[in-house]
Design a protein around this motif. Structure first.
Motif, PDB file in Angstrom:
ATOM      1  N   LEU A 206      10.438   3.783  -8.561  1.00  0.00           N
ATOM      2  CA  LEU A 206      10.451   4.451  -9.868  1.00  0.00           C
ATOM      3  C   LEU A 206       9.172   4.147 -10.649  1.00  0.00           C
ATOM      4  N   ASP A 207       8.792   2.874 -10.689  1.00  0.00           N
ATOM      5  CA  ASP A 207       7.607   2.503 -11.455  1.00  0.00           C
ATOM      6  C   ASP A 207       6.334   3.055 -10.837  1.00  0.00           C
ATOM      7  N   LEU A 208       6.312   3.101  -9.505  1.00  0.00           N
ATOM      8  CA  LEU A 208       5.146   3.683  -8.835  1.00  0.00           C
ATOM      9  C   LEU A 208       4.963   5.143  -9.257  1.00  0.00           C
ATOM     10  N   LEU A 209       6.064   5.882  -9.314  1.00  0.00           N
ATOM     11  CA  LEU A 209       5.991   7.284  -9.706  1.00  0.00           C
ATOM     12  C   LEU A 209       5.616   7.418 -11.178  1.00  0.00           C
ATOM     13  N   LEU A 210       6.271   6.658 -12.043  1.00  0.00           N
ATOM     14  CA  LEU A 210       5.978   6.768 -13.478  1.00  0.00           C
ATOM     15  C   LEU A 210       4.520   6.405 -13.756  1.00  0.00           C
TER      16      LEU A 210
ATOM     17  N   ALA B 125       6.669   2.979  10.455  1.00  0.00           N
ATOM     18  CA  ALA B 125       6.329   1.636   9.984  1.00  0.00           C
ATOM     19  C   ALA B 125       5.060   1.156  10.664  1.00  0.00           C
ATOM     20  N   GLY B 126       4.932   1.461  11.961  1.00  0.00           N
ATOM     21  CA  GLY B 126       3.723   1.096  12.680  1.00  0.00           C
ATOM     22  C   GLY B 126       2.492   1.757  12.092  1.00  0.00           C
ATOM     23  N   SER B 127       2.609   2.996  11.637  1.00  0.00           N
ATOM     24  CA  SER B 127       1.469   3.682  11.037  1.00  0.00           C
ATOM     25  C   SER B 127       1.010   2.976   9.768  1.00  0.00           C
ATOM     26  N   PHE B 128       1.957   2.556   8.961  1.00  0.00           N
ATOM     27  CA  PHE B 128       1.584   1.840   7.738  1.00  0.00           C
ATOM     28  C   PHE B 128       0.902   0.507   8.078  1.00  0.00           C
ATOM     29  N   LEU B 137       4.392  -5.225   2.002  1.00  0.00           N
ATOM     30  CA  LEU B 137       4.185  -3.939   1.322  1.00  0.00           C
ATOM     31  C   LEU B 137       4.796  -2.792   2.131  1.00  0.00           C
ATOM     32  N   THR B 138       4.633  -2.838   3.442  1.00  0.00           N
ATOM     33  CA  THR B 138       5.210  -1.780   4.281  1.00  0.00           C
ATOM     34  C   THR B 138       6.719  -1.676   4.077  1.00  0.00           C
ATOM     35  N   HIS B 139       7.356  -2.826   3.972  1.00  0.00           N
ATOM     36  CA  HIS B 139       8.796  -2.830   3.748  1.00  0.00           C
ATOM     37  C   HIS B 139       9.169  -2.046   2.490  1.00  0.00           C
ATOM     38  N   HIS B 140       8.510  -2.342   1.391  1.00  0.00           N
ATOM     39  CA  HIS B 140       8.840  -1.674   0.137  1.00  0.00           C
ATOM     40  C   HIS B 140       8.417  -0.210   0.168  1.00  0.00           C
ATOM     41  N   VAL B 141       7.317   0.056   0.845  1.00  0.00           N
ATOM     42  CA  VAL B 141       6.848   1.437   0.968  1.00  0.00           C
ATOM     43  C   VAL B 141       7.864   2.285   1.745  1.00  0.00           C
ATOM     44  N   MET B 142       8.415   1.724   2.799  1.00  0.00           N
ATOM     45  CA  MET B 142       9.423   2.460   3.568  1.00  0.00           C
ATOM     46  C   MET B 142      10.644   2.774   2.693  1.00  0.00           C
ATOM     47  N   PHE B 213       0.464   3.994  -2.756  1.00  0.00           N
ATOM     48  CA  PHE B 213       0.525   2.937  -1.738  1.00  0.00           C
ATOM     49  C   PHE B 213      -0.884   2.427  -1.417  1.00  0.00           C
ATOM     50  N   GLU B 214      -1.800   3.368  -1.218  1.00  0.00           N
ATOM     51  CA  GLU B 214      -3.171   2.978  -0.868  1.00  0.00           C
ATOM     52  C   GLU B 214      -3.786   2.141  -1.990  1.00  0.00           C
ATOM     53  N   SER B 215      -3.481   2.520  -3.224  1.00  0.00           N
ATOM     54  CA  SER B 215      -3.996   1.751  -4.358  1.00  0.00           C
ATOM     55  C   SER B 215      -3.439   0.330  -4.353  1.00  0.00           C
ATOM     56  N   LEU B 216      -2.163   0.182  -4.049  1.00  0.00           N
ATOM     57  CA  LEU B 216      -1.572  -1.161  -3.972  1.00  0.00           C
ATOM     58  C   LEU B 216      -2.205  -1.963  -2.844  1.00  0.00           C
TER      59      LEU B 216
END
Lengths: 227, 227
Positions: A206-210, B125-128, B137-142, B213-216
DNA sequence: ACCTGAACACCGTTCAAGT
DNA sequence: ACCTGAACACCGTTCAAGT
């Protein structure tokens, strides 16, 4: 069978509100699959056809149930910025969905939005506009949020349960997933150890989108499509 | 009734693949609500109970259908950066879902992931990870991507159809929504004039997330939770 | 006029009887 | 041993008969 009312033979007359509240309670207690017109009538100590006096058919019953639960979402509260106002309302919607686990699936099954959903979406659009987003950007932002506006987690499947550590054969077949599962188990993401912290994951997305929306607003984004 | 095969009385023996392909074709043609064990058996010119030789029950049939369509997603192709690889695969998944409109609802209805879904998620997941995102980060991104990884639009309801301009009474009750609808009608978002450009909205949200995601990743994000 | 029981056309699945 | 028709326990909804 179980008689819960001591009132005499004249039972309180049925009306749509009583039908809807009973349907919501039944779905909460037994799940949406167990909610049938016949079962609901039985719960209300009434013949099945009596329901059709207050509800045209099951679809209309489900529409009414949706409006009932959407009506439970907290009203808009003022915040320091538009993001915290939107964020607070969405987290309230999420709490409502956690109280009524069947609601997300039922809302998605409706072909069109019910009045309460339209009213909610309208006020959310107003929050974005009041925050300074253009009508154009607000339009795309509403689409990008999608069902998340109503607190949907949009996860592929429920990961909150204690699924236990993946077996060695699963780890071999799906090494990257095994690695992510190990990550979740290591950090403090779960109170007891199994599964993920759904609330954290929801707020992360949510925060990422906002933040992304606010960034677009700051740089005066407008849809740069040709044609 | 309609006999489509000129082969003699010995019809080709049923097997699980034939059952699954027939089920997918029937759902494509008539919708998921019209897919019943009895109707499917009739389509295969077989007695209903014959299906239970190849499929334990309807749940297992639906699982098999999910794996069939998920198997249609294009394999991973190399790209200049991790974002375009992920993006291309997700857009392929979306094309699959557009070919099988029933699939999104069926996938969501499964209690757990099927093998093909697990394999797909594992390769994503492998791509990330290959793109340089940490396991954390991959975990949260998924999670943040959720069902969007499989091409789900996550819209609350279908806005692609020609819904026509909202009437004046609707515009009065839901002024902000009316404003957004007017915005969609003005610009070139729709080929014919009604509804929204689903593909644009999907890619708008997708790119917003991938950019986030890329920014993070660039700023070396790690989950900054206490405890 | 109002109400409601039986009936209709389905469903997924069990199971015993038939070959 | 294999197959399958009938049956069971449901569904949402229609409709005609009863009061």
């Amino acid at each position: 069978m179980t008689r819960q009312e001591a009132t005499p033979t004249h039972r309180t007359p049925l009306n749509k509100d009583r039908v809807l509240r009973a349907a919501v309670a039944l779905a909460d207690a037994t799940g949406i699959d167990a909610l049938s017109m016949r079962r609901l009538a039985q719960e209300l100590d009434v013949v099945p056809m009596a329901l059709y006096k207050h509800v045209a058919n099951k679809e209309e019953l489900l529409d009414g149930m949706v409006d009932t639960v959407v009506g439970e979402i907290d009203p808009l509260t003022a915040g320091p910025d538009w993001q915290s106002a939107v964020r607070g309302r969405i987290l309230s919607a999420r709490r409502v969905l956690l109280r009524h686990p069947w609601a997300a699936r039922v809302i998605e099954s409706r072909t069109g939005p019910t009045p309460a959903v339209l009213a909610y979406l309208d006020s959310m659009a107003g929050s974005f506009r009041d925050g300074g987003l253009s009508a154009d950007l607000t339009h795309h932002v509403m689409h990008a949020m999608g069902s998340r506006l109503l607190g949907f987690s949009q996860e592929l499947f429920d990961t909150s349960g204690p699924s236990g550590p993946p077996g060695p054969e699963l780890a071999a077949r799906y090494p990257h997933i095994a690695e992510l599962a190990a990550t979740a188990a290591h950090d403090g993401s779960s109170p007891v150890g199994g599964g993920c912290d759904d609330q954290f994951e929801f707020e992360f997305a949510l925060d990422l989108l906002l933040d992304g929306f606010e960034s677009l607003r700051c740089q005066g984004w407008t849809s740069a499509r040709k044609a």
